[in-house]
Every structure is written in structure tokens, then in C-alpha cells.
Enzyme design. Structure first.
Site, short mmCIF file in Angstrom:
data_model
loop_
_atom_site.label_atom_id
_atom_site.label_comp_id
_atom_site.label_asym_id
_atom_site.label_seq_id
_atom_site.Cartn_x
_atom_site.Cartn_y
_atom_site.Cartn_z
N PHE A 10 3.46 14.78 -15.73
CA PHE A 10 4.84 14.56 -16.16
C PHE A 10 5.15 13.09 -16.38
O PHE A 10 6.06 12.73 -17.12
CB PHE A 10 5.82 15.18 -15.15
CG PHE A 10 6.11 14.36 -13.93
CD1 PHE A 10 7.24 13.55 -13.87
CD2 PHE A 10 5.28 14.40 -12.83
CE1 PHE A 10 7.53 12.80 -12.74
CE2 PHE A 10 5.57 13.68 -11.68
CZ PHE A 10 6.67 12.86 -11.63
N LYS A 11 4.37 12.21 -15.76
CA LYS A 11 4.63 10.78 -15.90
C LYS A 11 4.49 10.31 -17.34
O LYS A 11 5.05 9.28 -17.73
CB LYS A 11 3.68 9.98 -15.00
CG LYS A 11 3.58 10.45 -13.56
CD LYS A 11 4.83 10.25 -12.78
CE LYS A 11 4.72 10.77 -11.35
NZ LYS A 11 3.88 9.98 -10.48
N ASP A 12 3.74 11.07 -18.15
CA ASP A 12 3.56 10.68 -19.56
C ASP A 12 4.89 10.61 -20.31
O ASP A 12 5.05 9.78 -21.21
CB ASP A 12 2.66 11.69 -20.28
CG ASP A 12 1.20 11.57 -19.87
OD1 ASP A 12 0.74 10.44 -19.64
OD2 ASP A 12 0.53 12.62 -19.78
N THR A 56 0.93 8.44 -11.77
CA THR A 56 1.57 7.30 -12.43
C THR A 56 0.55 6.31 -12.95
O THR A 56 0.68 5.78 -14.06
CB THR A 56 2.54 6.58 -11.47
OG1 THR A 56 3.67 7.42 -11.22
CG2 THR A 56 3.02 5.27 -12.05
#
Length: 507
Positions: free
Chosen positions: A118-120, A154
Site C-alpha cells: 500500500f505504501k506505493d 516503506t
């Protein structure tokens, strides 16, 4: 347009661009804007809007000193062709089983970006925002060194976003031996002339606390400034990392509208696996911007410091640290909680500063009862131990033929334990990573025969479930390891200074 200031003081204000470039406030606090929530987004037309449309609207509200053209360019560069799904963050129903009085649960898949996490979503955006900040000191030759501690995801997402970015270097620290093999290889095989990756002998909290001390080191800052270098962050302490995450809550609502699962104005409940509190805080920002949120459910793993806090009002980091199969949530110091405390205390900087001082020196704090009551109106919570996480992976596959990673499994378990909010017309579980980032844990949880090699595990998992591993993960096995540095916690500052000289050169 100086709309941002520290959670701990209003003495110094700055623009959104300055806040993003700086990363963390000079007093150690996090940047916040008192304008948050003063304007609302109209949800009635969301169904007709693309992800890019929604991103443009949200970012223009939260980052007011960026021009509309700048925001549009950032959105185009970050999301056009960089994600495997046209929706960027597609919403999928968990079919085959209904719960919560007929409400069908949905999963918001946040793992279709370049690093399968999800950090993308935020870290494809942050470098673009950073590139348009200009120089806080009006020095054209000034370079930025991004310094980030990661609990697993991250790091790679930041590396993918900032590798070879002009005028920028990036240094990533990860806890040695406390990330999955796939996560480690994603970082240690990263190419780029401006990249440094280093293991740390300690856990994520040790690394994150050291990074905060590095940002507060004025002598280091002065030495770097002489060479035209400033430090900034890609962690969710940086408001430029947090703001893009607000978008996918609105995007989920738009997809629910298009699916006919809700009508405009209906409230939705979100269950969010989280350790550093950034992902769920973005949901709170969305609520303040007008998204009809019934409840935000905080899902934790065995490191359940957030569950205890949200239940009792006592935040106590003086507890055993557990290394789990959900390593990105193995965190005892949840940095973004500070922003939530600021907003729900009606902007009481003095209170926030006092609580953070207590946490730093005593390892704990307790919020006033009335503040806890306000927090509990917005947030529910639950947690899963290792056995429950494994069981959740298995039951989600059996009931829905849907494969989830261990972090999402924490949320899946909690979603089944926490009753639906009465006003919620739909429930959405945020899925934070591809199961192929953790193939061994997932395959074991499904009762498969697990080979010794993680990449062989991917093949076993793919064959058993009929799913396909992301190509960027499946091909890691052939990539050369380029970074093998390991330091003690007290050696991190020297490592950063050396990286600035080596990667950014003499200015």
C-alpha cells in the site's frame, strides 16, 4: 498560505511545500493544518470520477500552495501506467459468505503498485510533490537526502519512488532479520546511483527513534547545509506521504457507489491493519473532508499497543516486543497517533507536547477521560495473535477463495470480532500487501507443503490457489544483492552523513 505548523507548537508556520520538504517540524512534532475539514468534498458525484479526478480534488484541498497544474502533473506521473489496475486501488467483494446482517464485506486492494504494498500509493506521489517544492532556503543547488526507517514495506516503496531522482538521495534503514526474505531482497537489490540501504541491529522502533534524533541533530544539519544538503523523510511522519493515502478512501466509496452497494450519503466502515497509525489516520482525514465514515477499526497484531491505548487511554511502550509474521506492524511507537491526538483535542499543542514528552522520558502517557471518549467515538479496535492470523488466512481462503497476506489477515480477524457500526451500510477491509510478499507464512497457514526456499513457496502458493505472483516479486531471485551494510543504532547518524557525501557529492 502558511497553513502548516507543528503538533506541539504554533510558534512557526510554513506552507505545504515547506512541510513536505522539511518532513518533520523543528521541535520534533508533526506538521498539521488547522484548515483541515474547513472545506468538504461532495460525495454525490464521486461515482462518475476516476481515481485521478479524486486525487486532484483531495490534494488541492490539503496542499493549497500547489497550483492545480502542479497537482495534475503529480497525479499523472504517479498513477498513469504505474499500477497494475486501472482503478489504482480496486475494490473487490468477498463473495461466498455474508456477515453482519447481510452486509457483504469488501476488500480494498492497495497492493497493485510497483512494490506490491500500500505504501506505493503515497510513495509514487511523494517524489513528485517533493520535486516541486523548490528550495526552502532559496538555494538552487540544495539537494535533499531522504532518510527513512522501515518495518518492511516503506523502504522498498520509497526506494522505487526516489531512485535516481534528480537532486535527491535516499537512505533506508531496516531492522536486520526482522523483515521477510522477500522484503529484504526488494531493498538490498535496489539499483540507483543515489541509493543507500542498511540493516540495523535492533527493531523498527529503535531505527525510527534514531531517525527522529537524526532530524533533530542541529550540528549534523549545519554540517550538511555547508555542503548544500538538507534531510527529509519518506515515512508517514511526512505530510506528503500521508495526504495521498486519503484519496483511496474516497476511491473506495466511489466504487461502492458504482457497484450499487450504497447510495450517496450512506456511511461506510473501514477496517485498517496498522502499526504506525498512518494508514488509518488517512481515513480520519477523509472523514474530516466529508466522507461518510461510520467507524474506523484499528487492527493490530500481537504488538497490540494501539489496542490497549484505544481501550484504556494509556499508551505504554514499555512492553515486550514480538517479531511476528506481520512484520510491517511490529511497532510499539506509533508516530501518527500524535496527529490524531492533536485534532481530537481541538488542537491542544500544549497537551500534545506534554504527552510526547512523557512518552520520550517515561515510556508511557495517559490521555484525559474526555479525550478518550472522543477518540472512541471515531475509532474501534481489535487485535490478532499469531494463531489467529494464520487461522484468518485459512478461513478467508476456505470461505471466499481469496488469498490474503498476514497483515490483511489481522484486519480480517478483527472485522469478524468487532460488531458492525449500526449506521454502516458497507464494511471495507484495507488489504495492505500482496500475499506473495510473505509466501512462506501464507502457504503454511493454508496447510501446504512448504519448501525451504521462499521463491519455491511462491510457486507452491500459486499452484494451490490459482493465483499469480507479481512479476516484480517472482524475479527477485535473479537480482543481484547490491547493499549489505549493517550498523548499530548509534552508528546510523554517521552512516547518513557518509551517504550524503557519497551519493550527493561535494556541493
Amino acid at each position: 498560505m502558511n497553513s502548516y505548523h507543528s503538533t506541539r507548537s504554533r510558534a512557526v508556520s510554513c506552507t505545504a511545500k515547506e512541510a513536505i520538504r522539511t518532513g518533520i517540524a523543528p521541535d520534533g512534532g508533526l506538521f498539521v493544518s488547522d484548515a483541515l475539514g474547513s472545506e468538504k468534498l461532495d460525495v454525490t458525484g464521486l461515482a462518475e470520477q476516476s481515481y485521478a479526478d479524486i486525487a486532484n480534488s483531495v490534494l488541492q484541498l490539503l496542499l493549497p500552495d500547489y497550483t492545480a497544474d502542479e497537482i495534475a502533473a503529480c497525479v499523472h506521473e504517479a498513477y498513469d501506467g504505474t499500477f497494475a489496475s486501472a482503478e489504482v486501488t480496486p475494490l473487490v467483494p468477498l463473495v461466498g459468505h455474508e456477515a453482519d446482517e447481510g452486509r457483504q464485506p469488501f476488500v480494498l486492494e492497495l497492493f497493485h503498485g510497483p512494490t506490491s504494498a500500500f505504501k506505493d500509493v503515497a510513495l509514487q506521489m511523494l517524489p513528485r510533490l517533493m520535486a516541486r517544492t523548490g528550495s526552502a532556503s532559496d538555494t538552487p543547488a540544495e539537494s535533499i537526502m531522504i532518510v527513512t526507517a522501515t518495518s518492511g514495506d516503506t523502504g522498498k516503496a520509497a526506494l522505487a519512488g526516489f531512485a535516481d531522482a534528480p537532486g535527491t538521495g535516499i537512505t533506508v534503514f531496516y531492522p536486520e532479520g526482522k523483515v521477510s526474505r522477500v522484503q529484504e531482497l526488494q531493498m538490498t537489490t535496489q539499483t540507483g546511483d543515489n541509493v543507500s540501504v542498511c540493516g540495523v541491529r535492533g527493531n523498527f522502533d529503535d531505527a525510527q527513534s534514531a531517525v527522529k534524533r537524526i532530524f533533530a541533530d542541529r550540528e549534523l544539519a549545519e554540517r550538511l547545509a555547508e555542503r548544500g544538503v538538507v534531510l527529509s523523510s519518506a515515512n508517514s511522519i511526512n505530510v506528503g506521504r500521508l495526504v495521498p493515502q486519503v484519496v483511496y478512501y474516497f476511491a473506495a466509496y466511489a466504487q461502492l457507489l458504482r457497484a450499487g452497494a450504497i447510495e450517496a450519503g450512506d456511511e461506510v466502515e473501514f477496517c485498517v491493519p496498522t502499526g504506525n497509525f498512518g494508514d488509518v489516520l488517512a481515513g480520519y482525514y477523509a472523514k474530516l473532508l466529508g466522507l461518510p465514515v461510520a467507524k474506523l477499526i484499528v487492527a493490530s497484531d500481537k504488538n497490540n499497543v494501539l489496542y490497549d491505548f484505544l481501550t484504556t487511554g494509556v499508551y505504554d511502550r514499555k512492553r515486550p516486543f514480538f517479531t511476528t509474521i506481520s512484520p510491517s506492524m511490529d511497532i510499539l511507537i506509533s508516530s501518527n497517533l500524535e496527529r490524531m491526538l492533536y485534532y481530537l483535542s481541538d488542537g491542544d499543542c500544549e497537551l500534545v507536547a506534554s504527552l510526547m514528552e512523557q512518552l520520550a522520558h517515561e515510556g508511557r502517557y495517559e490521555v484525559p477521560a474526555e479525550l478518550l471518549a472522543r477518540i472512541q467515538e471515531v475509532f474501534a479496535c481489535g487485535w490478532a495473535d499469531e494463531d489467529e492470523v494464520r487461522a484468518a488466512i485459512g478461513s478467508c481462503w476456505r470461505d471466499h477463495r481469496y488469498v490474503i497476506d498476514p497483515h490483511t489477515a489481522c484486519g480480517y480477524h478483527v472485522l469478524g470480532q468487532v460488531p458492525a457500526a449500526p449506521a454502516a451500510r458497507a464494511r471495507v477491509l484495507l488489504s495492505t500487501a500482496s500475499p506473495y510478499k510473505f509466501p512462506r507464512a501464507v502457504a503454511e497457514s493454508l496447510g501446504l507443503d512448504v519448501p525451504a526456499d521462499d521463491f519455491a513457496c511462491m510457486e507452491v502458493l500459486a499452484k494451490a490457489t490459482g493465483t499469480t505472483p507479481p512479476v516484480q516479486l517472482a524475479t527477485l531471485q535473479q537480482a543481484a544483492v547490491l547493499h549489505d551494510d549493517v550498523v548499530d543504532v548509534d552508528g546510523m547518524a554517521s552512516y547518513v552523513e557518509h551517504a550524503c557525501h557519497a551519493k550527493l557529492g561535494q556541493r
